[in-house]
Enzyme design. Sequence first.
Site: not given
Ligand code: IVH
Length: 670
Positions: A111, A115, A310, A404, A428
């Site tokens: 998935e 961000d 990432k 400046c 200025c």
């Molecule tokens: S699962 C226990 N799924 O990324 C794990 N997190 O770096 C629960 N995030 O705190 C998170 N997309 O805010 C999960 N598809 C996704 C996500 C996701 C963004 C964020 C989330 C989490 C952070 C972790």
Amino acid sequence: MDFKQRITQLRTELNEHNHKYYVLNNPTISDQEFDSLMHELEVLEREHPELDDPYSPTHRVGSDLSQGFEQWNHKRRMLSLGNTYSVAEVEEYVRRCKDGLGGEDFQTVGEMKFDGTSISLHYEHGRLVRAVTRGDGEKGDVVTLNVITIRSIPLELKGTGWPEEFEIRGEIVLPWKEFDRLNAEREFNEEPLFANPRNAASGTIKMQNSAEVARRGLDAYFYYLLGDNLPFDNHYDNMMAAKEWGFKVSESMTLLHSIEDVVEFISHWDTARKQLPVATDGLVFKVNSLRQQLNLGFTAKSPRWAIAYKFQAERALTELKYVSFETGRSGVITPVANLEPVLLSGTIVKRASLHNEDIIRALDIHDHDMVYVEKGGEIIPKITGVNIESRSTTAQRVKFVSHCPACGTPLIRVDGEAAWVCPNRWGCVPQITGRVEHFVGRKMMNIDGIGEETVETLYNRGLISDISSLYHLRAEDLSTLEGWGERSAERVLQGIEQSKQVPFERVVYALSIPFVGETVARRVARAVGNIDALMSMPVEQLTAIEDVGPRIAQSIVEYFGDERNRTIVEKLRNAGVQMAMSEKSNAGRTDILAGKSLVISGTFALHSRDEYKEMIELNGGKNVGSISKKTDYLLAGDNMGPAKLEKATKLGIPIISEQQFLEMIAKTTE
Ligand code: IVH
């Protein structure tokens, strides 16, 4: 059908249309039809306040009342995810999972990693009861009123099969389109820009004013269902069920059966993600079976059954040609890196902000360094590093200017602030012309046809020396400018004439009082009523106005303490510029509540909460969100929260009814 049934029917229908529009991207009625149903509901709810429901779709527009967030202990901690940066590391992770499961086969769900900022929603009996931020992972802030304004979030669930009680986690995001719109607006208002949609989303969800949150256009995607009675024994099916209940679950969520599928998923989304309407910073891979998740368990910080891959931030290496320093309207000096042009995410980058002296120091940047420019989620490219190897041995460290760049005045740096400032406000040139450019802006005096270049030319020719001289311009001054004719000169003069009708609150904003932005100007203007009151107001009285802190109050006092500013104000007044709130908005203004702070709570029969808020301000008082020792009165309606009542009683704060309040303010108007 009676009004009760009609209200219920309208709420259900409007919720359904919100879902079709905001989640499915597939509206089935026109905006007009939607507005008309909404209007009907608003009218009915106004006529029957006893049937008010905080979850009604009419409340999605938020409220101007400050909230003061309660804290909530997460039942299950909100953890983060382990990160990887290469396909090889993801393959290694898949192998580790298999080992951890004693060699058992398993399915993976791929998935998007959205961000934004994470959110946990709690549902009971099919209704949203609470929304909590991640906070420190153990406890977060209850931001339900702000979350309700996000129209893609279901307040009441659709379909069937949802557990009576469950939690769902997801990410609140600000779509690129809304992010660009918001930043364009902020740029226009000379407010600091948001660096990326993530900062904008996390800042917005913690705002005190939910009406402002509603205007910002947040969205939310969900990716984690938690609870004791989930419908399926695997993540993917649970998420598909959540989708049926009305949650926005990303279309990209995919069941992957082999390592080849995983690799293919990465290579597809590495580029395809750029077409998505929201920012993503990677992908997440999760073990699908809940039983296998349980077997793999957690480390102290993150689940062993999930990993984040990432994306590489887009980065380019280029030469720093030179650093220039620019003086803004308020005298702040901004260092700018001028670069050898380089292609980055489809645009050619020639300049990048270096922000302030501290950032230049931290980068230890030298003349002609080869620098890394990045444009991850950010709209403004930034320099993230220096390639020291290619530095010549004789290269000199980049030094911040001491004077400046525009007028040569020695710069000053206020303790505790990162910015160097040119104090030569009156001599200025970029500061003077910057103030004129601000004054004519659309949200200030709205004088069309005068841009940056015209202001500079007019200044260089001695035709304007400050904002007030605009009102002495003649047609012949303008029509002789290059590229101008009589018609364009006439249009500008007309704009200048019309600006004399611009309301006082925008005049206050147009004056360029340091730290006084659009909202503060409006609050101050409404609270003080006219310029003479404002010019003589001491710091203590100014800080009693909502949104005015000591720094702003001090700045206002200093501004009007300067004789030159007072002269400009007099000249503007003589020219016919509005120096007081209009009769209409001044009607009923008193100072009976001056210096008093009031909390409004509950529902009222005679006026709306917004009307009471306005009355408080009109009578010189301040409406605050939460009760403290400093609160003078609690204006209490029906159905007030027991916690507020208890706190007010404990602190001995007088509790007044709406009748008592109205009598109180009526006394002065007699
Ligand atoms: S699962 C226990 N799924 O990324 C794990 N997190 O770096 C629960 N995030 O705190 C998170 N997309 O805010 C999960 N598809 C996704 C996500 C996701 C963004 C964020 C989330 C989490 C952070 C972790």
